[in-house]
Enzyme design. Structure first.
Site, PDB file in Angstrom:
ATOM      1  CE1 TYR A  95     -30.027  -7.308 -36.547  1.00 58.18           C
ATOM      2  CE2 TYR A  95     -28.961  -7.599 -34.413  1.00 58.18           C
ATOM      3  CZ  TYR A  95     -29.837  -6.916 -35.229  1.00 58.18           C
ATOM      4  OH  TYR A  95     -30.533  -5.849 -34.740  1.00 58.18           O
ATOM      5  CB  CYS A  96     -29.143 -13.386 -32.486  1.00 56.53           C
ATOM      6  SG  CYS A  96     -28.069 -14.801 -32.646  1.00 56.53           S
ATOM      7  NE  ARG A  97     -29.198 -13.262 -26.262  1.00 61.61           N
ATOM      8  CZ  ARG A  97     -29.873 -14.324 -25.828  1.00 61.61           C
ATOM      9  NH1 ARG A  97     -29.287 -15.518 -25.825  1.00 61.61           N
ATOM     10  NH2 ARG A  97     -31.101 -14.213 -25.390  1.00 61.61           N
TER      11      ARG A  97
END
Lengths: 221, 221
Positions: free
Chosen positions: A177-179
Site C-alpha cells: 500500500y502507499c498514499r
DNA sequence: CCGTCCTTCAATAGAGTAATTGAATGACGG
DNA sequence: CCGTCATTCAATTACTCTATTGAAGGACGG
C-alpha cells in the site's frame, strides 16, 4: 451585487471550497498533507515546485478551510484541517471515476497494466495479517512511513523493492500500500514484485483512508 | 506539457469535477436538477438567468460528468448523472459548514433567526407519521412536488402558507421540508407557521436526500 | 419544406487565476 | 541586536473563466 440573499451567500461559500479543490496541484498537495503535517519547504520539495508557488496554493487552501497552519519556530507546519476534507476529496474522485471516460482510459492504459487484480480490502488484510499469511509492505518514502503506518507493515520504498526481494527470498505473499487508492507507487511495487516471482496484491487504498476508518496506526518511536 | 504521468493525468480529471462544482450558480443548478430533470429553458426560468448562460454552465457540468442530457423533441432535458454527485455536493458543503467562519455567520444571522430548533430526522419523521402525530408539508413549488415527494406530504408552497393555515385551523403539529438542508423556503415556512400559532419544525434535509437514502417516493399521477 | 421555437455555438470584453520573480516579514541563534 | 533562513507578500505576465450578444443548428407543426 454586494448584497445577496442568504442562499446565494451560502452557495458562494460552498463554491470557495470546491474551487480550492479544483486544481491538480492542490489535490496533490492534499494527498501529501494527508500523510502528515509538512512545512512549506518540505511540501515544495516533495512536489518539485517552487516554494512561493506552494505557499500561495496553501493560502488558497487555508482560505477554503481545507488546511490549517501551525507555526513552530521558523517553520509553519500545514496539515489537513478536518477529516471531512478527505471525504470531499473521495467524493469528487468518485464522480470522476464513475463518469469521466478519460479516467477510465488512464486506468486501463497505465494502472491495469500493472495490477488488474481486485485489491485486498482492509477487512481481508486484517484477517490475513492475523493468521500470518502475508507480508505487508508500505512503499512510501521513509519519512512518510515514520509519521504513521499500518501496524505490522514494513517500510520498503519503491526504489528498494528489488534489493528487498532478493534479501527476502522468492515466493512470498505480499500486500502493498502507499498514499491512496491511485497512488502510483503501490502499482509499480506490485508489478515489480510479480516479475520477481512473488504473489503480490495491493491494499484497496492507502494510509489516510486506513486512519480515517478509525483503524490503529503505528508511529515510529 | 502535453505528456504527463498518469498520476497528474488523473488529478487533472479530478480537478475538472471539482472546478465544475466551484461556481455558486452551478451549485444552485445542481440543487434544482436534484429535484428532477429540467429543460434548459425551465432551469433558466427557475434561476432567473439568461438561457444562453445556463446552457453554457450545463455544458461545463456535462463535461465534468455531473449532469447528463437527453433530447426529447425540441427540448433537451438535463438531470444529475449519478447519485455520487449529491455525495460530492454534500461533502463539499460539509467542509464549508465545519471550517468556514462566514458560513457560521450566515447561518446565525439568517437561518437561526427563523428556526433554531434541532430539525426532525428522517427516522423520527417516519415514526411521527406512522402514529399520525404530525402533518407533513412540502413547501416547494407545485411542479417540483409533482416530480416526487415524501409519501403522505401535502404540497403547500411558501406563498400559500398563510391561506393554508387559516383553512387548517391553529395549533397543528407541522413538519416542513423543501429542496435540501439549507433551502430557504422551509425556514421561512417554519417561521411563518410559528407566528400563526402552530408548532412547526423542519425535516433535517430535503427531497433529494430522502430519495438518496433509498426511502419511498410518491410521484403525482 | 418552411417557419417557429429550443438550444448551442462563436466572438467579445472584463474579471479572476496561475506561475514567476524579487523583496519583505518574522523568528531563531549567535 | 544582527545575520540567517523559512515563509509570505507584491507585482508582473500569461492564461482561463464568466457573462453577454447575436447568429447558427435541429426538431416539430403546419
Amino acid at each position: 451585487m454586494s448584497i445577496r440573499n442568504p442562499k446565494q451567500a451560502l452557495y458562494e461559500q460552498f463554491a470557495i471550497v470546491a474551487k480550492a479543490l479544483g486544481h491538480p496541484l492542490r489535490l496533490e498537495m492534499i494527498e501529501h498533507l494527508a500523510q502528515g503535517a509538512r512545512s512549506v519547504e518540505a511540501l515544495a520539495a516533495k512536489l518539485g515546485q517552487p516554494v512561493a508557488n506552494i505557499s500561495q496554493h496553501l493560502q488558497a487552501l487555508r482560505r477554503a478551510g481545507i488546511v490549517s497552519a501551525e507555526r513552530d519556530g521558523k517553520f509553519v507546519h500545514y496539515s489537513l484541517a478536518d477529516a471531512s476534507v478527505l471525504s470531499a476529496f473521495a467524493a469528487v474522485r468518485g464522480v470522476a471515476e464513475r463518469r469521466l471516460a478519460e479516467v477510465d482510459r488512464i486506468v486501463r492504459g497505465y494502472f491495469d497494466a500493472r495490477d488488474d487484480m481486485r485489491p485486498v480490502t482492509r477487512d481481508e488484510l486484517q484477517a490475513l495479517m492475523r493468521d500470518g499469511l502475508v507480508t505487508l509492505i508500505d512503499v512510501r518514502p521513509t519519512d512518510e512511513f515514520a509519521l504513521g503506518h499500518v501496524p505490522g507493515a514494513i517500510n520498503v520504498p519503491l526504489s528498494e523493492i528489488k534489493a528487498w526481494s532478493s534479501r527476502a527470498g522468492a515466493g512470498m505473499e505480499v500486500v502493498a500500500y502507499c498514499r491512496g487508492p491511485w497512488c502510483v507507487m503501490s502499482f509499480e511495487a506490485v508489478a515489480a514484485l510479480r516479475s520477481l516471482g512473488h504473489s503480490a496484491r495491493r491494499l484497496e487504498d492507502g494510509m489516510p483512508e486506513w486512519r480515517a476508518a478509525g483503524l490503529p496506526v503505528e508511529v515510529a518511536a
